[in-house]
Design an enzyme around this catalytic site. Structure first.
Site, PDB file in Angstrom:
ATOM      1  N   ARG A 176     -12.428  -8.320  -4.381  1.00 51.44           N
ATOM      2  CA  ARG A 176     -11.081  -8.022  -4.886  1.00 51.44           C
ATOM      3  C   ARG A 176     -10.406  -9.236  -5.526  1.00 51.44           C
ATOM      4  NH1 ARG A 176      -8.186  -4.051  -0.580  1.00 51.44           N
ATOM      5  NH2 ARG A 176      -7.604  -6.020   0.394  1.00 51.44           N
TER       6      ARG A 176
ATOM      7  N   MET B 113     -17.321  -0.402  -0.457  1.00 52.47           N
ATOM      8  CA  MET B 113     -16.056   0.282  -0.711  1.00 52.47           C
ATOM      9  C   MET B 113     -16.302   1.642  -1.363  1.00 52.47           C
ATOM     10  SD  MET B 113     -13.426  -1.258   0.414  1.00 52.47           S
ATOM     11  CE  MET B 113     -12.086  -2.430   0.223  1.00 52.47           C
ATOM     12  N   GLY B 114     -15.380   2.554  -1.134  1.00 55.20           N
ATOM     13  CA  GLY B 114     -15.480   3.896  -1.702  1.00 55.20           C
ATOM     14  C   GLY B 114     -15.086   4.924  -0.669  1.00 55.20           C
TER      15      GLY B 114
ATOM     16  N   LYS C 186       0.822  -1.214   0.000  1.00 54.22           N
ATOM     17  CA  LYS C 186       0.000   0.000   0.000  1.00 54.22           C
ATOM     18  C   LYS C 186       0.856   1.264   0.000  1.00 54.22           C
ATOM     19  CE  LYS C 186      -0.416  -0.064   5.065  1.00 54.22           C
ATOM     20  NZ  LYS C 186      -1.350  -0.197   6.200  1.00 54.22           N
ATOM     21  N   ASP C 187       2.183   1.097   0.078  1.00 54.09           N
ATOM     22  CA  ASP C 187       3.066   2.256   0.174  1.00 54.09           C
ATOM     23  C   ASP C 187       3.060   3.083  -1.100  1.00 54.09           C
ATOM     24  OD1 ASP C 187       5.260   0.048   1.846  1.00 54.09           O
ATOM     25  OD2 ASP C 187       3.980   1.543   2.782  1.00 54.09           O
TER      26      ASP C 187
ATOM     27  N   TYR D 112     -36.447  -7.199   9.102  1.00 50.43           N
ATOM     28  CA  TYR D 112     -35.084  -6.709   9.274  1.00 50.43           C
ATOM     29  C   TYR D 112     -34.784  -5.536   8.345  1.00 50.43           C
ATOM     30  CZ  TYR D 112     -34.299 -11.219  11.573  1.00 50.43           C
ATOM     31  OH  TYR D 112     -34.380 -12.306  12.393  1.00 50.43           O
TER      32      TYR D 112
ATOM     33  N   TYR E 197     -13.922  -6.727   0.962  1.00 51.24           N
ATOM     34  CA  TYR E 197     -12.896  -7.562   0.345  1.00 51.24           C
ATOM     35  C   TYR E 197     -13.474  -8.733  -0.453  1.00 51.24           C
ATOM     36  CZ  TYR E 197     -10.429  -4.860   3.842  1.00 51.24           C
ATOM     37  OH  TYR E 197      -9.952  -3.826   4.588  1.00 51.24           O
TER      38      TYR E 197
ATOM     39  N   ASP F  98     -12.573   1.168  -6.847  1.00 50.20           N
ATOM     40  CA  ASP F  98     -13.412   2.305  -6.443  1.00 50.20           C
ATOM     41  C   ASP F  98     -13.978   3.075  -7.628  1.00 50.20           C
ATOM     42  OD1 ASP F  98     -13.024   1.730  -3.762  1.00 50.20           O
ATOM     43  OD2 ASP F  98     -11.287   3.043  -3.585  1.00 50.20           O
TER      44      ASP F  98
END
EC number: 2.7.1.11
Length: 613
Positions: free
Chosen positions: A429, A259-260, A154-155, A252, A426, A214
């Site tokens: 992905r 994600m985003g 992630k760097d 319910y 996840y 994204d």
């Protein structure tokens, strides 16, 4: 440092083995391998106010021309190239096909050319941890999800030391080009490397490829990103299954976080595909300056309205970045980030006294699980880990409290509110990519090769006209500087610029066609349970080539419009030649004067998108 990847018989089974046999479709320009890179006009920054800042920050790469790939009748001999490639962002379905497309183009043009993979993303670049990729390495990764071929980190490439380490790696490996696969941060890094390499005399060219689930690397040159199509299809099926469950149990309310981070493209697309009862977009909340109380009341009002119709169930979608879009939460996060930079020993018990009164009041109001999540280790860029903040549980708890109050006050007479929360982060992905993402990624990989072969640097590989059939796609490249902007706190003349030029995330356009589609249907979806189940991703048959609703709704063939304009200008030159009738020349001058005046006004820094009339 070269390493060995295990080479053995295929380990793929089931659907993965079948997908490995899929042959991606490519546009006509790439077929046959006789490809010419044709240069167009020089580019500029999209925002006139940013042009000076971008040109000063990137003097060697600013203003480069737009390029497009065209098929040639005559084959040209390609020299031997050494190209490096790395996954620099989060996993995204289709990423492997960028590498296989790049590899196939490279080897088809010159069998002696070499593709070197950096193992472990940017850290692999700095440490020169590499592997020479072969067809044996790649055969089990064609049309597969995830990034497990090379892995990633992630760097970001931020410091001058990291830039120097990347340069040292490229020079030591004698790379002709470096291809970076990722989103906005990755491609900002690619632009910085291209600029730094040119300035220091390093001959390695740098090419970026738009890959992120994204879907927020969007601009006039990029219509969508690799992985967005697959991701939204995976999430939409899960959401739709839950919609059916809600309709079956009738007791319910499901709160589903998607994600985003800074843009709600995934939530918008999933809402359009599943037709869930309600979606909260971060852009809406930020634009309306909604507080946490406002958001809670909006959900409660919807639940009460449904309860009056005997409906005590529903599905609510929200992006992970929603919490940052709430003004008081954003201010709180900024203060916490500042404190964490000064003192790493801050915990839930001692932070409140160090916050401003307003921030402290909000922090003290929050449940303990949210307090702890706000203090988790930061991302590599210093931002909060939004994927770890359970916004859906926070909202469900606040809504439960309000609905209980309304019940006791006699305002709500439906069944007791019951919430079930999910985070779909996840699950997508590592999904097998859709046909669209397989084709798109493979095409981008091949395009990246031809850009590198042409000696271009600081470019993003692009494919335009994606809403049409692959046979109508147009391949090319756009300078990364043409996509850059400078963040500002405020808008208007004289406002100071904040930060360096970068390729920023593009948020959902609240005036765009996809959002318009949502607003047209929102009220009926809220009350009428018109759930739609797109089913799982199809790889064959009638539904295999379906595209995302947002892509189909947007008319964003920017490259096609540029080419159409050029055709008009050429036609004018052909008609108005010296010797043409005087009245023709007069009409042309009058028309051009009017057009020039309008475009000059619209291109001025003070215009900023307003109508000139």
């Amino acid at each position: 440092m070269g390493i060995e990847l295990k080479q053995q018989g295929s380990k793929l089974q089931g659907l993965s083995a079948l997908r490995a046999q899929y042959e991606p479709q490519i546009p006509p320009a790439l077929k046959g391998g006789n490809v010419k890179v044709s240069k167009g006009d020089n580019t500029t920054a999209a925002d006139p106010s940013d042009r000076l800042a971008v040109s000063r920050a990137y003097p060697h790469t600013y203003g480069q021309p737009l390029v497009h790939l065209v098929s040639e009748d005559k084959a040209a001999k390609h020299s031997t190239l050494r190209i490096g490639v790395a996954f620099c962002g989060r996993q995204s379905p289709g990423g492997h096909n960028v590498i296989t497309g790049l590899f196939d183009a490279l080897k088809s043009q010159n069998a002696d050319s070499v593709l070197i993979g950096f193992v472990g993303g940017t850290e692999g670049i700095f440490a020169q941890k590499t592997v020479e990729l072969t067809n044996d390495h790649l055969k089990d990764f064609r049309n597969q999800g995830g990034y497990d071929l090379l892995g990633r980190t992630k760097d970001q490439i931020k410091s001058s030391q990291q830039v120097n380490d990347a340069k040292a790696a490229c020079e030591a490996l004698k790379l002709d080009a470096l291809v970076l696969i990722g989103g906005t941060g990755t491609n900002t890094d690619a632009a910085q490397l291209a600029e730094s390499f040119l300035e220091s005399g390093c001959t390695t060219k740098v090419i970026g490829v738009p890959v992120t689930i994204d879907g927020d690397l969007k601009n006039q040159f990029v219509e969508t990103d690799v992985g967005f199509d697959t991701t939204c299809k995976v999430y939409s099926q899960l959401i739709s299954n839950i919609c059916t469950d809600a309709l079956s149990a009738e007791k319910y309310y499901y709160f589903i976080r998607l994600m985003g981070r800074q843009a709600s493209h995934v939530s918008l697309e999933c809402a359009l595909q599943s037709q869930a009862n309600m979606v909260l977009l971060g852009e809406e909340v930020a634009n309306s300056k909604m507080t946490l109380f406002d958001v809670t009341m909006q959900i409660c009002d919807a639940i009460q309205a449904r309860g009056e119709q005997g409906k005590n169930h529903g599905v609510v979608l929200l992006p992970e970045g929603l919490i940052e879009s709430i003004p008081e939460f954003y201010a709180l996060l900024q203060e916490i980030n500042g404190l964490l930079k000064q003192d790493e020993d801050i915990d839930v018990n001692n932070i409140s006294s160090r916050l401003t009164p307003w921030a402290a009041a909000l922090y003290d109001f929050l449940p303990i699980f949210i307090k702890k999540q706000l203090l988790l280790d930061r991302e590599s860029d210093g931002s909060v880990q939004l994927s770890q903040i359970e916004t859906e549980k926070l909202l469900a708890q606040l809504v439960d409290t309000e609905m209980t109050r309304r019940t006791k006050a006699g305002l709500y007479k439906g069944k007791k509110f019951n919430a079930i929360c999910h985070f779909f982060g996840y699950q997508a992905r590592g999904s097998l990519p859709s046909n669209f993402d397989c084709n798109y990624a493979y095409t981008l990989g091949q395009t990246a090769y031809y850009l590198a072969q042409a000696g271009l640097t600081g470019y993003l590989a692009t494919v335009a006209n994606l809403k049409q059939d692959v046979s109508e796609w147009r391949c090319g490249g756009a300078p990364l500087t043409a996509m850059m902007s400078v963040k500002r706190w405020l808008r208007g003349p004289g406002v100071s610029q904040i930060g360096k030029p970068a390729v920023h995330r593009t948020k959902v356009d609240l005036k765009g066609k996809p959002y318009e589609l949502l607003t047209q249907k929102a009220s009926s979806w809220l009350m009428d349970d018109l759930y739609r189940n797109p089913g799982p991703i199809q790889y064959a048959g009638a539904g295999a080539d379906l595209k995302t609703i947002t892509l189909l709704a947007e008319d964003n063939d920017y490259i096609g419009k540029v080419q159409e304009l050029c055709a008009y200008l050429d036609k004018v030159k052909e008609i108005v030649k010296p010797g043409c009738p005087g009245e023709v020349l007069k009409a042309a001058l009058c028309s051009m004067a009017s057009v020039t005046e309008i475009l000059t006004v619209m291109s001025a820094p003070s215009f900023r998108g307003r109508t000139p009339f």
